[in-house]
Design a protein around this motif. Structure first.
Motif: not given
Lengths: 78, 233, 233, 78
Positions: B11-14, C150-153, C181-184, D74-76
């Motif tokens: 869930n982090f860091d969202t 996160g909450v984006s897709g 996504e690794l961060r969010t 980039p979103v993956g």
């Protein structure tokens, strides 16, 4: 009387009443949404929500050139 | 099994650790555990809402299998509320669940929701939705409402001082009992898309974060991929 | 238990009986059974897709519980592909499932997807996505692709003759292994919203119906409720 | 040199680089998207997709008055 063009979007079950040229539909100046619904032969009570340019309006709204009109039926399922 | 610090790691860091903590003490009521409610309670439990009251007096029928997340073949004929409790225990045993296997009515609903932070309307009748609104206004809590028909759906949020369902369904006394869903049916992926947006709005209301659909109606239609936000007020 | 004519009763009349029949003979491969793939196979099974190959070599970890539909506390440490098979059998025993508890690679992927009508990309690496695209082009089948952070897709569809991922991620050789996504992290309701749109696009491609996101990218963001369709080509 | 106004939308992790007035952001005439990204101090390679008025563009695109510009990382994830 002058004619104006509107953009029409009919949602869900109302789509079957869509005329040709929904993106550029011609109505007489002075037409209200109520008159439009009758002209499209949509049954009374089939329309629950009327949106014009992203804002809710009632059936007495008088259409203006370029209006984006959305008609939505009642949706209640869960 | 609480799964320690790993459970919410993604869930982090969202969400911040403070927000995660806030969700763990939140109290949410989900009314109706069909196509929408089954999805909403699953997603809120996984995200970390700490306390949920799950209400539905119905039992599963075979015709629920086409879309209701909580319904399996083995559960046909059994209580939706009990199924919800078991499922949430299996996915997040940290969540405290009160399962109510009874229909809400005018006499019991206010008691069931009083003291909660939020009620999620996942009902399938328009009259029921107005009943819920009356109770939520009395209890002074916001409502996150979803509704579906076929591959179309809508989500809105209202607070006690808002006009609420009158803006969506018109004035009482002129209401149909149900909408067009009787004709269109309801499809799995539409139910879960609308549940997902409802769960998202719940988290936003609980955290007071982001653009909430208050007095707005998000209308979605999946054949045409149309997503539009309309001002109701 | 097939639940007879009741099972799909609520799909009508959004889907016609002929369309329902067509779905029952369709063959879909879901590659990756995490946050996206778990949702996609559930929704396709409930809607009535008759044959699915479900591929993932991974086992569940506690950090999957925050969002992966197929993951329960009891299943941590067990195979995602096996969990998918069991879940689909429980929700729709009419669906014929081939579960593959192995990672797809350049040597085995083409065999796994050949003869299918569609492959759904639910992978979590950008390199994996290009590998899938190569195989799908060779097998001459369309790809329905989703990705989350996160909450984006985002969701897109491409056919064998289309440019595909180059339009989304840029040219090979300049690719990051993963996205932001690794961060969010990834949140439950975002994963299920994107899965829902993927499932919807699958049904539309299989039935050749509606506006398909071919060479278009639907971008969704749930804090701001933004939904935008962009032309990629 | 003349100034033009654009509408700017920065998605996901790029939102932290948002200037004030994203709805009505001022740039010099002749500014490319690449120059805009540099001006906003967004790290190189952080932007994966550039959309102008709903259509994909590359970094060499020269901004015009009223353009709606979306920058996407980039979103993956799956």
């Amino acid at each position: 009387m002058a004619q104006i063009k509107i953009e029409l979007k009919l949602f869900v079950t109302l789509a079957e009443f869509a005329p040709e040229n929904t993106d550029n539909f011609t109505v007489q100046e002075g037409t209200t949404v109520e008159m439009l619904i009758r002209e499209l032969k949509i049954p009374e009570n089939a329309v629950k929500l009327i949106f014009v340019n992203g804002k809710k309006q009632d059936a007495a709204y008088v259409l203006k050139s370029g209006d984006r009109v959305g008609l939505f039926p009642p949706v209640g399922g869960g | 099994m609480c799964m320690g610090s790993e459970r919410y790691a993604r869930n982090f860091d969202t969400l911040t650790p403070t927000e995660q903590e806030r969700l763990s003490s939140a109290r949410v009521v989900v009314l109706g555990l069909g196509g929408l409610g089954g999805g909403v309670c699953e997603m809120l439990a996984r995200t970390g809402v700490g306390h949920m009251t799950l209400i539905d007096g119905d039992v599963f029928e075979a015709s629920n299998l086409n879309r209701q997340l909580l319904c399996t073949e083995a559960l046909v004929g059994t209580s939706k509320a009990e199924a919800a409790k078991e499922r949430i225990c299996a996915v997040n045993s940290l969540v405290q669940i009160t399962a109510v296997a009874a229909y809400a009515d005018k006499t019991n609903l206010l008691d069931m929701i009083t003291g909660s932070d939020l009620v999620v309307d996942c009902l399938d009748s328009i009259h029921g939705r107005f009943m819920l609104q009356d109770a939520a206004k009395k209890a002074q809590i916001p409502v996150v409402a979803g509704a579906i028909a076929g591959v179309s759906g809508q989500v809105t949020v209202f607070f006690p001082e808002d006009k609420g369902y009158e803006l969506v369904y018109g004035k009482r006394g002129h209401l149909p009992a149900t909408g067009i869903e009787l004709r269109t049916g309801n499809i799995s992926y539409c139910a879960l898309m609308v549940s997902a947006v409802q769960a998202s709005e719940c988290i936003k209301v609980l955290l007071n974060r982001g653009d909430i659909l208050r007095n707005k109606l998000l209308i979605m239609e999946l054949w045409s991929n149309s997503f539009e936000i309309m001002d109701l007020a």
